[in-house]
Design an enzyme around this catalytic site. Structure first.
Site, PDB file in Angstrom:
ATOM      1  N   LYS A  13       0.812  -1.223   0.000  1.00 39.98           N
ATOM      2  CA  LYS A  13       0.000   0.000   0.000  1.00 39.98           C
ATOM      3  C   LYS A  13       0.839   1.263   0.000  1.00 39.98           C
ATOM      4  CE  LYS A  13      -1.959  -0.940   3.772  1.00 39.98           C
ATOM      5  NZ  LYS A  13      -2.056  -0.529   5.074  1.00 39.98           N
ATOM      6  N   ARG A  88     -10.509   1.685   8.138  1.00 44.65           N
ATOM      7  CA  ARG A  88     -10.256   0.279   8.438  1.00 44.65           C
ATOM      8  C   ARG A  88     -11.491  -0.427   8.966  1.00 44.65           C
ATOM      9  NH1 ARG A  88      -4.384   0.990   9.069  1.00 44.65           N
ATOM     10  NH2 ARG A  88      -3.325  -0.865   9.712  1.00 44.65           N
TER      11      ARG A  88
HETATM   12  P1  AMP Z   1      -0.220   0.618   9.531  1.00 46.78           P
HETATM   13  O1  AMP Z   1       1.109   1.277   9.337  1.00 46.78           O
HETATM   14  O2  AMP Z   1      -1.262   1.132   8.556  1.00 46.78           O
HETATM   15  O3  AMP Z   1      -0.149  -0.886   9.533  1.00 46.78           O
HETATM   16  O4  AMP Z   1      -0.739   1.066  10.993  1.00 46.78           O
HETATM   17  C1  AMP Z   1      -0.011   0.779  12.164  1.00 46.78           C
HETATM   18  C2  AMP Z   1      -0.909   0.853  13.377  1.00 46.78           C
HETATM   19  O5  AMP Z   1      -1.478   2.195  13.495  1.00 46.78           O
HETATM   20  C3  AMP Z   1      -2.135  -0.058  13.365  1.00 46.78           C
HETATM   21  O6  AMP Z   1      -1.828  -1.381  13.777  1.00 46.78           O
HETATM   22  C4  AMP Z   1      -3.053   0.667  14.350  1.00 46.78           C
HETATM   23  O7  AMP Z   1      -2.633   0.475  15.688  1.00 46.78           O
HETATM   24  C5  AMP Z   1      -2.824   2.123  13.985  1.00 46.78           C
HETATM   25  N1  AMP Z   1      -3.728   2.554  12.903  1.00 46.78           N
HETATM   26  C6  AMP Z   1      -3.373   2.926  11.630  1.00 46.78           C
HETATM   27  N2  AMP Z   1      -4.446   3.236  10.905  1.00 46.78           N
HETATM   28  C7  AMP Z   1      -5.528   3.063  11.724  1.00 46.78           C
HETATM   29  C8  AMP Z   1      -6.936   3.210  11.557  1.00 46.78           C
HETATM   30  N3  AMP Z   1      -7.464   3.582  10.390  1.00 46.78           N
HETATM   31  N4  AMP Z   1      -7.730   2.956  12.628  1.00 46.78           N
HETATM   32  C9  AMP Z   1      -7.232   2.593  13.820  1.00 46.78           C
HETATM   33  N5  AMP Z   1      -5.912   2.396  14.043  1.00 46.78           N
HETATM   34  C10 AMP Z   1      -5.061   2.638  13.013  1.00 46.78           C
END
Ligand code: AMP
Length: 222
Positions: A13, A88
């Protein structure tokens, strides 16, 4: 053009979003990056999100939606945005729609990067990002010129604390439990494009552009 990229961790992504910002001059908004930056800088937001991010759980919607709202409103790009990691769950998708509506904008297309579990595991095991700007690297597929150092800004590379063991499993479970409803939501709106994201970055990028362009063309004619 306002786009959402959806995929599990390791689906590419972030990499594809960065390429789309170059193609269309749109702003990349990655909620995971915003949370990690807040954590590093120890801001109030960072302190609120810390335990959730480190555990690999979702940060509560009211915190996440407020952060995205502020970022979109501050976003200077009139060309649009590419959202990565948001929405999400259904509540976030609905909140996003109403936020965009209130400023006279809307989501044009939602792209689902579909990767097999096998491919995912091999990608995640070697993933690193840089401290300064979260530029992504991979030991095997995209190594830095100097080991441990970011090619673009010279900062240190590190492995995310949620890219290991249980946290990976938890994040994958959340994806399949919650985020698949988001896919259905946009499918009903006829905005969902699905791509096989197992091939190389370049192949996926080319396929993505071609699907996106023909989708936008069809939309114009409808
Ligand atoms: P990512 O880098 O997108 O995998 O996000 C890392 C972490 O940030 C996730 O595991 C969540 O703890 C938090 N996070 C990121 N985006 C969201 C979202 N849309 N809703 C809730 N938590 C989020």
């Amino acid at each position: 053009m306002n786009i959402i990229l959806i995929g599990t961790q390791g689906s590419g992504k972030g990499t594809q979003a960065a390429l789309l910002t170059q193609d269309f001059g749109i702003r990349h908004i990655a909620t995971g990056d915003l949370f990690r930056k807040a954590l590093e800088e120890k801001t109030t937001l960072g302190l609120q999100a810390k335990e959730y991010v480190e555990r690999g759980s979702l940060v509560p919607d009211e915190i996440t939606v407020a952060m995205v709202r502020t970022t979109i409103e501050e976003s200077e790009s009139k060309q649009g945005i590419v959202l990565d990691g948001f929405p999400r769950n259904l509540a976030q998708a609905r909140a996003l729609d109403s936020e965009l509506q209130s400023i006279g904008r809307q989501i044009d297309a939602v792209i689902y990067l579909n990767v097999t579990r096998e491919e995912l595991m091999s990608r995640l095991a070697g993933r690193y990002i840089c401290r300064a700007h979260q530029h992504p690297y991979h030991i095997k597929f995209r190594p830095p010129k100097v080991p441990g150092i970011c090619d673009q800004d010279g900062s240190e590379l590190y492995q995310r604390s949620d890219d290991t063991g249980e946290a990976i499993e938890r994040r994958l479970d959340i994806f399949f439990r919650e985020t698949t409803h988001v896919l259905d939501y946009y499918k009903e709106q006829r905005k969902l494009l699905e791509l096989d994201a197992d091939p190389s970055v370049k192949t996926v990028h080319t396929a993505l552009l071609s699907q996106l362009n023909s989708y936008m063309e069809q939309k114009k004619q409808a």
